[in-house]
Scaffold this active site. Sequence first.
Site, PDB file in Angstrom:
ATOM      1  N   ARG A 174       0.829  -1.196   0.000  1.00  0.00           N
ATOM      2  CA  ARG A 174       0.000   0.000   0.000  1.00  0.00           C
ATOM      3  C   ARG A 174       0.868   1.253   0.000  1.00  0.00           C
ATOM      4  O   ARG A 174       2.050   1.199   0.333  1.00  0.00           O
ATOM      5  CB  ARG A 174      -0.913  -0.004   1.215  1.00  0.00           C
ATOM      6  CG  ARG A 174      -2.081  -0.954   1.062  1.00  0.00           C
ATOM      7  CD  ARG A 174      -2.761  -1.155   2.373  1.00  0.00           C
ATOM      8  NE  ARG A 174      -1.814  -1.640   3.371  1.00  0.00           N
ATOM      9  CZ  ARG A 174      -1.906  -1.375   4.650  1.00  0.00           C
ATOM     10  NH1 ARG A 174      -2.852  -0.603   5.094  1.00  0.00           N
ATOM     11  NH2 ARG A 174      -1.018  -1.869   5.491  1.00  0.00           N
ATOM     12  N   HIS A 185      13.659  -0.755 -10.689  1.00  0.00           N
ATOM     13  CA  HIS A 185      14.048  -0.932 -12.102  1.00  0.00           C
ATOM     14  C   HIS A 185      12.832  -0.938 -13.035  1.00  0.00           C
ATOM     15  O   HIS A 185      13.000  -0.869 -14.244  1.00  0.00           O
ATOM     16  CB  HIS A 185      14.931  -2.182 -12.297  1.00  0.00           C
ATOM     17  CG  HIS A 185      14.217  -3.499 -12.203  1.00  0.00           C
ATOM     18  ND1 HIS A 185      14.796  -4.681 -12.609  1.00  0.00           N
ATOM     19  CD2 HIS A 185      12.971  -3.837 -11.761  1.00  0.00           C
ATOM     20  CE1 HIS A 185      13.937  -5.669 -12.410  1.00  0.00           C
ATOM     21  NE2 HIS A 185      12.845  -5.178 -11.895  1.00  0.00           N
TER      22      HIS A 185
HETATM   23  C1  LIG Z   1       9.543  -7.139 -10.272  1.00  0.00           C
HETATM   24  S1  LIG Z   1       8.391  -7.374  -8.980  1.00  0.00           S
HETATM   25  C2  LIG Z   1       9.437  -7.617  -7.591  1.00  0.00           C
HETATM   26  C3  LIG Z   1       8.781  -8.431  -6.526  1.00  0.00           C
HETATM   27  C4  LIG Z   1       9.671  -8.743  -5.318  1.00  0.00           C
HETATM   28  N1  LIG Z   1      10.138  -7.535  -4.647  1.00  0.00           N
HETATM   29  C5  LIG Z   1      10.846  -9.581  -5.758  1.00  0.00           C
HETATM   30  O1  LIG Z   1      11.955  -9.048  -5.864  1.00  0.00           O
HETATM   31  O2  LIG Z   1      10.660 -10.769  -6.040  1.00  0.00           O
HETATM   32  C6  LIG Z   1       7.764  -5.722  -8.762  1.00  0.00           C
HETATM   33  C7  LIG Z   1       6.674  -5.649  -7.691  1.00  0.00           C
HETATM   34  O3  LIG Z   1       6.188  -4.281  -7.628  1.00  0.00           O
HETATM   35  C8  LIG Z   1       4.779  -4.348  -7.373  1.00  0.00           C
HETATM   36  N2  LIG Z   1       4.134  -3.123  -7.866  1.00  0.00           N
HETATM   37  C9  LIG Z   1       4.011  -2.698  -9.126  1.00  0.00           C
HETATM   38  N3  LIG Z   1       3.340  -1.539  -9.174  1.00  0.00           N
HETATM   39  C10 LIG Z   1       3.016  -1.232  -7.911  1.00  0.00           C
HETATM   40  C11 LIG Z   1       2.302  -0.155  -7.304  1.00  0.00           C
HETATM   41  N4  LIG Z   1       1.791   0.829  -8.053  1.00  0.00           N
HETATM   42  N5  LIG Z   1       2.184  -0.164  -5.965  1.00  0.00           N
HETATM   43  C12 LIG Z   1       2.709  -1.150  -5.199  1.00  0.00           C
HETATM   44  N6  LIG Z   1       3.392  -2.190  -5.724  1.00  0.00           N
HETATM   45  C13 LIG Z   1       3.531  -2.235  -7.056  1.00  0.00           C
HETATM   46  C14 LIG Z   1       4.324  -5.555  -8.153  1.00  0.00           C
HETATM   47  O4  LIG Z   1       3.089  -6.049  -7.650  1.00  0.00           O
HETATM   48  C15 LIG Z   1       5.478  -6.536  -7.957  1.00  0.00           C
HETATM   49  O5  LIG Z   1       5.269  -7.382  -6.852  1.00  0.00           O
END
Ligand SMILES: C[S@@+](CC[C@H](N)C(=O)[O-])C[C@H]1O[C@@H](n2cnc3c(N)ncnc32)[C@H](O)[C@@H]1O
Length: 376
Positions: free
Chosen positions: A267, A284
């Site tokens: 959140r 990234h």
């Molecule tokens: C590449 S994944 C990395 C997940 C985890 N941190 C890992 O390294 O395995 C990017 C994460 O950012 C979250 N995400 C993308 N947009 C978001 C937003 N607007 N607010 C919160 N989380 C977000 C996605 O749901 C996803 O879990």
Amino acid sequence: MIPPALQPEEIIAELQAVGSAYAEKKPGAREQLLNLSHALIASLELPSETIQRMAFAEPARAAHCRIAVELKLFEYLKESGPDGISSQDLAAKADAHEVLISRMMKHLAAMNTIHEKSPDIYVSSPFSEALTEPKHRDGIIYTYDVAGPPLRGLPEYLKSIKYDLPTDLTDGPFQAAHKTQLPFFAWIDQNPPYLQLFNSYMSGYRAGKPSWVDPDFYPVADRLAKPFDPSISEVLLVDIGGGLGHDLVELKAKHPTLPGKLVLQDRPEPVRGARAYYLHSVLHDWSDDDCVKILEQLKPAMEPGYSKLLISEIVVPRQNATWPVTVVDQVMLILVAMQERTESQWENILKRAGFRIQKIYRYEVGTESLIEAEME
Ligand SMILES: C[S@@+](CC[C@H](N)C(=O)[O-])C[C@H]1O[C@@H](n2cnc3c(N)ncnc32)[C@H](O)[C@@H]1O
């Protein structure tokens, strides 16, 4: 790491030297062996062979793995154990043409994905067994269905935009290939089952690779637990954008005595005063300006002089980046029109957001580093 244009004989000599380090279980030896093995192939292959491998052998293997996952062929192979199973029996179980399955199995065996024990009888390999685990199986489906089309369409897409650099989250190779105007994360959200498959893939993507919570990487106990002040917050670390929470599970498993709570947070308003705010492979996905905004939004929650910012990301070396680094940069280009960053690019973003890098922790030839920063 590997100087260009080494002769095969020189690479073989190096392979032998690194082979001894590998036998002694030296950290990084496995990765060096892999790099040298790829360099050896590049030095031995004829151009005609390289083209054939790139254009046909690897794409056919990827397609066959995708089909095998759909038809549960790797499960049937695993169940058959060391005795193996014929392509005819596999075809019967999968309700597919036996000649088709036989030809696929031959190619998968030729590519070391499974083994042909006797004529047209197949057994699992460690890799094909791994593809029966959800985190790897889902990776096959996600990478093929979601990342495959924009990668395949990249030449045509870049030509259409006159080789400009894609930088728009809503208008890049991903949108062109999937015929959408939605950003990547909104698209996978709205196209079941890809969100679930992506999360599952992310939990498998780093399995077995060096992680900052491992010994001799980042001194977790010294840097996080000492001091930990529960009167500021009972939370030790907040994993922002932490997917399924696999990093927190790993941290707890490898450091069971750490004090405080570990919080998985998606959140906008993070808990206040935690010892550390952690972002793994999140920044990234965003432009420099968005990264600055995301980091600035964390600052009101952070306790000055106490809370740390931990960023686990690739730090691209200035020279001779290895393919596990360059390929993630390409994946960022095709999915979110973003990039992996060098040390000076990270410095610039953090400075703009009002943070100072304390240290960048790297582990041997691991691809991801841990950037430790605090508010200025
Ligand atoms: C590449 S994944 C990395 C997940 C985890 N941190 C890992 O390294 O395995 C990017 C994460 O950012 C979250 N995400 C993308 N947009 C978001 C937003 N607007 N607010 C919160 N989380 C977000 C996605 O749901 C996803 O879990």
